[in-house]
Structure formats: C-alpha cells, structure tokens
Design a protein around this motif. Structure first.
Motif, PDB file in Angstrom:
ATOM      1  N   VAL A 274      26.638  12.945 -29.500  1.00 54.81           N
ATOM      2  CA  VAL A 274      27.084  12.387 -31.058  1.00 54.81           C
ATOM      3  C   VAL A 274      27.750  11.240 -30.945  1.00 54.81           C
ATOM      4  O   VAL A 274      27.967  10.318 -31.889  1.00 54.81           O
ATOM      5  N   ASP A 275      27.994  10.411 -29.664  1.00 48.81           N
ATOM      6  CA  ASP A 275      28.740   9.200 -29.657  1.00 48.81           C
ATOM      7  C   ASP A 275      28.241   8.182 -28.882  1.00 48.81           C
ATOM      8  O   ASP A 275      27.392   7.299 -29.273  1.00 48.81           O
ATOM      9  N   ALA A 276      28.180   8.269 -27.594  1.00 46.87           N
ATOM     10  CA  ALA A 276      27.743   7.388 -26.940  1.00 46.87           C
ATOM     11  C   ALA A 276      26.054   7.280 -26.900  1.00 46.87           C
ATOM     12  O   ALA A 276      25.539   6.220 -26.503  1.00 46.87           O
TER      13      ALA A 276
ATOM     14  N   GLY B 255      24.684   1.726 -28.658  1.00 41.52           N
ATOM     15  CA  GLY B 255      24.454   1.006 -27.459  1.00 41.52           C
ATOM     16  C   GLY B 255      25.667   0.339 -26.926  1.00 41.52           C
ATOM     17  O   GLY B 255      26.036  -0.544 -26.282  1.00 41.52           O
ATOM     18  N   LYS B 256      26.930   0.958 -27.296  1.00 35.80           N
ATOM     19  CA  LYS B 256      28.101   0.362 -26.748  1.00 35.80           C
ATOM     20  C   LYS B 256      28.422   0.972 -25.377  1.00 35.80           C
ATOM     21  O   LYS B 256      28.325   2.109 -24.965  1.00 35.80           O
ATOM     22  N   LEU B 257      28.490   0.155 -24.233  1.00 31.34           N
ATOM     23  CA  LEU B 257      28.619   0.331 -22.907  1.00 31.34           C
ATOM     24  C   LEU B 257      29.964  -0.174 -22.249  1.00 31.34           C
ATOM     25  O   LEU B 257      30.042  -1.281 -22.299  1.00 31.34           O
TER      26      LEU B 257
ATOM     27  N   ILE C 119      25.841   9.987 -39.011  1.00 33.44           N
ATOM     28  CA  ILE C 119      27.004   9.230 -39.823  1.00 33.44           C
ATOM     29  C   ILE C 119      27.175   8.064 -38.631  1.00 33.44           C
ATOM     30  O   ILE C 119      27.152   7.040 -39.381  1.00 33.44           O
ATOM     31  N   LYS C 120      27.193   8.359 -37.523  1.00 33.78           N
ATOM     32  CA  LYS C 120      27.504   7.036 -36.536  1.00 33.78           C
ATOM     33  C   LYS C 120      26.376   6.125 -36.682  1.00 33.78           C
ATOM     34  O   LYS C 120      26.735   4.803 -36.608  1.00 33.78           O
ATOM     35  N   ALA C 121      25.089   6.535 -36.795  1.00 29.91           N
ATOM     36  CA  ALA C 121      23.977   5.593 -36.854  1.00 29.91           C
ATOM     37  C   ALA C 121      24.061   4.779 -38.242  1.00 29.91           C
ATOM     38  O   ALA C 121      23.726   3.464 -38.254  1.00 29.91           O
TER      39      ALA C 121
ATOM     40  N   THR D 112      27.538  -4.917 -33.784  1.00 28.07           N
ATOM     41  CA  THR D 112      28.238  -5.450 -32.871  1.00 28.07           C
ATOM     42  C   THR D 112      29.989  -5.532 -33.249  1.00 28.07           C
ATOM     43  O   THR D 112      30.892  -6.384 -32.593  1.00 28.07           O
ATOM     44  N   GLU D 113      30.385  -4.492 -33.874  1.00 31.16           N
ATOM     45  CA  GLU D 113      31.829  -4.073 -34.411  1.00 31.16           C
ATOM     46  C   GLU D 113      32.529  -5.549 -34.805  1.00 31.16           C
ATOM     47  O   GLU D 113      33.509  -5.890 -34.569  1.00 31.16           O
ATOM     48  N   LYS D 114      31.897  -6.141 -35.925  1.00 28.51           N
ATOM     49  CA  LYS D 114      32.558  -7.320 -36.564  1.00 28.51           C
ATOM     50  C   LYS D 114      33.682  -6.721 -37.570  1.00 28.51           C
ATOM     51  O   LYS D 114      34.617  -7.343 -37.798  1.00 28.51           O
TER      52      LYS D 114
ATOM     53  N   LEU E 259      33.108  -3.357 -40.038  1.00 30.64           N
ATOM     54  CA  LEU E 259      32.776  -1.593 -40.491  1.00 30.64           C
ATOM     55  C   LEU E 259      32.975  -0.699 -39.322  1.00 30.64           C
ATOM     56  O   LEU E 259      33.531   0.297 -39.208  1.00 30.64           O
ATOM     57  N   ARG E 260      32.298  -1.113 -38.156  1.00 28.35           N
ATOM     58  CA  ARG E 260      31.979  -0.472 -37.070  1.00 28.35           C
ATOM     59  C   ARG E 260      33.379   0.167 -36.370  1.00 28.35           C
ATOM     60  O   ARG E 260      33.581   1.362 -35.784  1.00 28.35           O
ATOM     61  N   LYS E 261      34.515  -0.565 -36.708  1.00 30.78           N
ATOM     62  CA  LYS E 261      36.099  -0.263 -36.406  1.00 30.78           C
ATOM     63  C   LYS E 261      36.412   0.998 -36.911  1.00 30.78           C
ATOM     64  O   LYS E 261      37.114   1.698 -36.182  1.00 30.78           O
ATOM     65  N   ILE E 262      35.699   1.612 -37.996  1.00 31.20           N
ATOM     66  CA  ILE E 262      36.118   2.811 -38.441  1.00 31.20           C
ATOM     67  C   ILE E 262      35.947   3.956 -37.426  1.00 31.20           C
ATOM     68  O   ILE E 262      36.345   4.795 -37.452  1.00 31.20           O
ATOM     69  N   LEU E 263      34.991   3.614 -36.572  1.00 33.22           N
ATOM     70  CA  LEU E 263      34.844   4.761 -35.562  1.00 33.22           C
ATOM     71  C   LEU E 263      36.051   4.836 -34.403  1.00 33.22           C
ATOM     72  O   LEU E 263      36.154   5.724 -33.535  1.00 33.22           O
ATOM     73  N   ASN E 264      36.710   3.817 -34.670  1.00 35.22           N
ATOM     74  CA  ASN E 264      38.117   3.775 -33.700  1.00 35.22           C
ATOM     75  C   ASN E 264      39.078   4.755 -34.187  1.00 35.22           C
ATOM     76  O   ASN E 264      40.229   4.656 -33.597  1.00 35.22           O
TER      77      ASN E 264
HETATM   78  N1  GLY Z   1      32.379   5.044 -29.732  1.00 35.90           N
HETATM   79  C1  GLY Z   1      32.784   4.150 -30.783  1.00 35.90           C
HETATM   80  C2  GLY Z   1      31.754   3.369 -31.012  1.00 35.90           C
HETATM   81  O1  GLY Z   1      30.655   3.236 -30.412  1.00 35.90           O
HETATM   82  O2  GLY Z   1      31.984   2.345 -31.667  1.00 35.90           O
END
Ligand code: GLY
Length: 226
Positions: free
Chosen positions: A2-4, A8-10, A87-89, A97-99, A101-106
């Motif tokens: 459900v996350d990785a 594509g965040k490595l 949700i994540k997608a 690239t987490e400019k 909104l993606r930061k909410i996943l943190n």
């Molecule tokens: N695990 C958080 C993200 O992919 O941004």
C-alpha cells in the motif's frame, strides 16, 4: 503493497538516518497479490498496516470510522489494499516529486522516523518501520490537537486504536532527549525549522506546519505518559 508500490519513491538509510539518499523512479508495472501476506510474520503485517491507518486518517474519514470498529484480523485485504492504494495514487499523481501535497503522506513520519532512527543501532530494540510510525501518528495527532485541528476526543480515539494494535513501546525521558534532535535531520525540513504534516481534521491533512522543539518534547511526553 500500500505504500512503496505506488509513487516510485526509492530511498535508502544512510549513516543512521532514514531515507537520506534516493530517487523517484516509477517501475514499468507493480503486481500485488494479497496471498503473499500469508507469508508474513504477524509483526510485519502489523507494521505495513500502519500505512493503511495513515491513509484513512489523512484522506478518508468514513474509512477511519469503519476501521475503528475492527481489529487487524477483520479486514478484507484485497478491498483494503485497493482502497489504500487509490488514496496514495491520488496524492502521488497530483504531486509526483513531493513539491507540496505529497508531503501529507509524511503524517506520523517526522517524529516516527526520529524514533525509528534512534532505535536502529540499538541491539535487540529495533522497531519495524510501521511500529515507529504508529508512535509517530500518536504524537503527531497530539500536535494536531494542540493546534486545535482535531478534537481531544479524536486524539483519544486515534491513541486508543493504535495502542490496541501496537501496544506501548517503553521510551524513557532520557531517550526522548536523544530522539527529538533527530528530527532536525528530517528531509522535509527547510533550514533548521522542523516542518510537520499534521491532521487538519480526520480525513484531511496539511503540511509545512512549523513545530517548535518544546512542542515536540511535549508530544513525546504525551506518548510516554500513556
Ligand atoms: N511513503 C511516502 C511517499 O511515498 O511519499
């Protein structure tokens, strides 16, 4: 799953710090079959489950209301995984690239990573990622309550649910003194300011919320006094 699997965040841990080196790179395809969950130790399943809790808390209040009534054995994993990935997608498609909104996943990951980093080198004390994030979600919900984003009753519900699943990790006040400064290494910070992603309400999160060192200590003291 459900996350990785999504976005594509490595990242790799480097010199004791979480995810300090990495790239964004989408794979050609991801195949997920819930049957593989049967190969996991209970503790590993529980660890991954933390990200499912997170997704509901930051993006789906109805799912959180339903989840609260269930134990970890009561979930239909195929449905739950599909829902969590959606949700994540949705978030990573809008901000790959987490400019912003993606930061909410943190949510849960700023103090959660600090707790995880602290225990990484300690023999026999290693916490799985989700176990540390479970602590992070409790303490960061305390911060959201402190800022009046969520109600005290909601903080209590989050705390009780997470404690019921993960139990309580014993952390001493001296360990808190070592954990809080580790947040300064967090990759989301700008200069020396620690920026958090907090619950704006149940089912919605905000980001780039400046939190002082004292507030972080108080949040950790909330957890250790539970
Ligand atoms: N695990 C958080 C993200 O992919 O941004």
């Amino acid at each position: 799953m459900v996350d990785a699997s999504v976005g594509g965040k490595l990242g790799v841990d480097f010199e004791g710090f979480k995810n300090h080196i990495g790239v964004f790179q989408e794979p050609l395809a991801v195949f997920i079959d819930a049957i593989y969950l049967e190969t996991l130790e209970k503790q590993e399943l529980r660890s991954g489950f933390a990200e499912i809790i997170k997704h509901n808390l930051i993006a789906d209040s109805d799912a959180w209301q339903e989840m609260k009534k269930k134990g970890i054995a009561d979930f239909d994993w195929v449905e739950t995984i599909k829902h969590s990935i959606a949700i994540k997608a949705d978030v990573t498609t809008q901000d790959p690239t987490e400019k912003g909104l993606r930061k909410i996943l943190n949510f849960g990951h700023t103090l959660g990573h600090a707790v995880e980093s602290y225990f990484l080198p300690i023999q026999g004390k290693k916490l799985l990622h989700g176990e540390a994030i479970a602590i992070g979600m409790i303490v960061e919900s305390w911060l959201a309550c402190e800022r009046s984003y969520i109600k005290a009753s909601e903080l209590k519900e989050i705390t009780n649910y997470i404690l019921k699943i993960y139990g309580k990790v014993n952390i001493s006040p001296d360990q808190v003194k070592a954990i809080v400064p580790l947040t300064l290494q967090d990759k989301k910070n700008e200069s020396n300011v620690v920026l958090f992603s907090l619950l704006e309400k149940i089912g919605k999160a905000n980001y780039n919320i400046e939190i002082s060192e004292n507030e972080m200590y108080d949040a950790m003291y909330y957890y250790i006094s539970l």
